[in-house]
Design an enzyme around this catalytic site. Structure first.
Site, PDB file in Angstrom:
ATOM      1  N   VAL A 102       0.878  -1.171   0.000  1.00 52.96           N
ATOM      2  CA  VAL A 102       0.000   0.000   0.000  1.00 52.96           C
ATOM      3  C   VAL A 102       0.917   1.223   0.000  1.00 52.96           C
ATOM      4  O   VAL A 102       2.030   1.140   0.487  1.00 52.96           O
ATOM      5  CB  VAL A 102      -0.943   0.020   1.220  1.00 52.96           C
ATOM      6  N   CYS A 103       0.504   2.303  -0.606  1.00 51.44           N
ATOM      7  CA  CYS A 103       1.466   3.373  -0.863  1.00 51.44           C
ATOM      8  C   CYS A 103       0.804   4.732  -0.971  1.00 51.44           C
ATOM      9  O   CYS A 103      -0.403   4.840  -1.045  1.00 51.44           O
ATOM     10  CB  CYS A 103       2.156   3.182  -2.214  1.00 51.44           C
TER      11      CYS A 103
END
Ligand SMILES: *[C@@H]1O[C@H](CO)[C@@H](O)[C@H](O)[C@H]1NC(C)=O
Ligand SMILES: *[C@@H]1O[C@H](CO)[C@@H](O)[C@H](O)[C@H]1NC(C)=O
Ligand SMILES: *[C@@H]1O[C@H](CO)[C@@H](O)[C@H](O)[C@H]1NC(C)=O
Ligand SMILES: *[C@@H]1O[C@H](CO)[C@@H](O)[C@H](O)[C@H]1NC(C)=O
Ligand SMILES: *[C@@H]1O[C@H](CO)[C@@H](O)[C@H](O)[C@H]1NC(C)=O
Length: 391
Positions: A138-139
């Site tokens: 996730v970013c």
């Protein structure tokens, strides 16, 4: 019913817990750059990968230096997987995944074989390691244009969600194991840089990269929709007409010669799973978030100065929808971008935004800053001591 509901239920429980015990965010950070203090764990070492070498030999020097860390990382994945599936999963990995390597496109299969040979890690486990990032990342990514028309591109890479919570150290086990594997790579042909990337030793795809003077590219996972990982399962079962996402990003960085060329390739290639591609160019207005399903492009969201849109920012939710309420890194990041203003945006102030919790969180492995006009790529290993949200 959404495939990812289980993930939401899980996130809800941990999210509510952390909401009450850690608080959910903080004021926008300032003066964090140059990186220092408790949220800075260290610099990232540079390596050169020579694309003129046979693929099996390209990573030898990197893997030799990082062998111990790679073995430790893969052992952690095995320990965690063993807990979940009573060891059956690793049996499958060691038996079945080596067969899959030959179905991967060139040069990826040869590079993966080379990495397995040098590291003495079983081939199936190196394949697993290479697939893993397609799934548990996730970013936050952002492309920005300043008042002079300079384009900047930056990202936090957050990895290891639900992959073992270390209660004593208050960290995610896999995130911590990953940090020593972060490397900067200068990919060269005929002794000249083709593109540069921040990556992990042992990993052949690309999540963060720059083609100096031409374009910058990052990939974020898109998990909150139906149809998520069916394509990956299909690949394993023999139906192989989509492309691995991080192989496509690498192919684009190797071969595309302009922003528009890169955009077309990212928009038109069939994928194994949905994704967000965040692309920056070298001219005014060239910055976009490409929202992909496996087959189609659902949306291209571009910088548009006429509309006052001087940046595009992507976490892991479609930009036209609200983020999941317990995982809203978008609102705090945009709040800080807006507060900074276009007049005052630089790589330094972008680093401030990416250092503000919960944009920075316990999953954050590294922060990368890119400037296309100078070809600059800087990355920093991050830490997030308490009080800090788990994601
Ligand atoms: C611009 O950013 C710098 C560094 O964060 C800060 O010190 C300064 O106050 C900011 N200026 C404005 C006008 O916001
Ligand atoms: C990181 O690199 C910078 C610039 O090269 C240097 O000044 C700093 O001392 C390095 N920090 C660490 C912890 O190695
Ligand atoms: C926990 O933190 C201690 C002290 O920083 C460190 O020595 C130890 O390796 C950490 N444990 C894990 C599992 O990361
Ligand atoms: C921008 O990219 C294009 C296509 O790669 C290239 O022809 C052009 O020279 C670049 N412009 C600048 C200012 O670097
Ligand atoms: C930031 O500014 C944009 C453009 O003016 C606006 O659409 C958005 O709602 C703002 N977001 C936040 C969190 O302030």
């Amino acid at each position: 019913m959404k495939r990812s509901n289980l993930r939401y239920i899980f996130m809800t429980l941990i999210g509510l817990y952390s909401h009450f015990t850690c608080g959910s965010g903080e004021e926008c950070r300032s003066s964090m750059y140059p990186p220092k203090g408790p949220t800075f764990r260290g610099n990232v070492t540079w390596y050169t990968v020579n694309l003129d070498l046979p693929p099996t030999e390209r990573w030898t020097h990197v893997v030799k230096e990082k062998k111990a860390e790679l073995v430790a990382m893969i052992q952690s994945i095995k320990d965690l997987a063993g807990d979940f599936f009573h060891g059956k999963l690793i049996h499958i990995v060691d038996k079945e995944l080596p067969l899959i390597v030959d179905t991967l496109p060139s040069p990826f299969r040869e590079e993966i074989k080379g990495i397995a040979a040098v590291s003495d890690v079983p081939l199936g486990e190196v394949v697993l390691f290479n697939i893993f990032y397609e799934i548990f990342t996730v970013c936050t990514s952002v492309v920005v244009e300043d008042l002079k028309g300079n384009i900047y591109h930056a990202r936090n890479l957050d990895f290891g969600l639900f992959m073992g919570w270390d209660r004593k150290n208050q960290t995610w086990t896999l995130t911590e194991k990953l940090k020593p594997l972060v490397v900067n790579v200068d990919f060269r042909r005929k002794s000249r840089t083709v593109f540069k990337s921040t990556s992990f030793a042992g990993y052949v795809g690309i999540l963060t990269g720059i083609r100096p003077k031409e374009f910058t590219l990052t990939m974020n996972e898109r998990f909150n929709i139906d149809g998520g990982y069916i394509g990956i399962l299909e690949w394993i079962l023999g139906k192989r007409d989509g492309m691995w996402m991080s192989f496509l990003t690498r192919r684009v960085l190797e071969n595309a010669t302009s922003y528009d060329d890169a955009k077309d390739q990212l928009a038109l290639t069939k994928l194994l799973a949905p994704a967000y591609f965040i692309l920056g160019g070298n001219q005014t207005g060239q910055g976009c978030v490409i929202t992909r399903s496996r087959i189609n492009t659902l949306d291209v969201w571009e910088i548009d100065l006429m509309l006052g849109r001087w940046y595009v920012l992507e976490t892991n939710y479609d930009h036209w929808e609200k983020p999941f309420f317990l995982d809203d890194r978008r609102t705090p990041a945009m709040k800080c971008m807006n507060k900074t203003t276009q007049a005052n945006i630089t790589l330094q102030t972008i680093y401030d935004v990416l250092s503000t919790k919960p944009v920075l969180n316990k999953l954050t492995a590294y922060t990368s800053l890119m400037e296309v006009s100078t070809g600059k790529l800087e990355s920093y290993i991050r830490a997030c001591p308490n009080p800090c949200t788990p994601w």
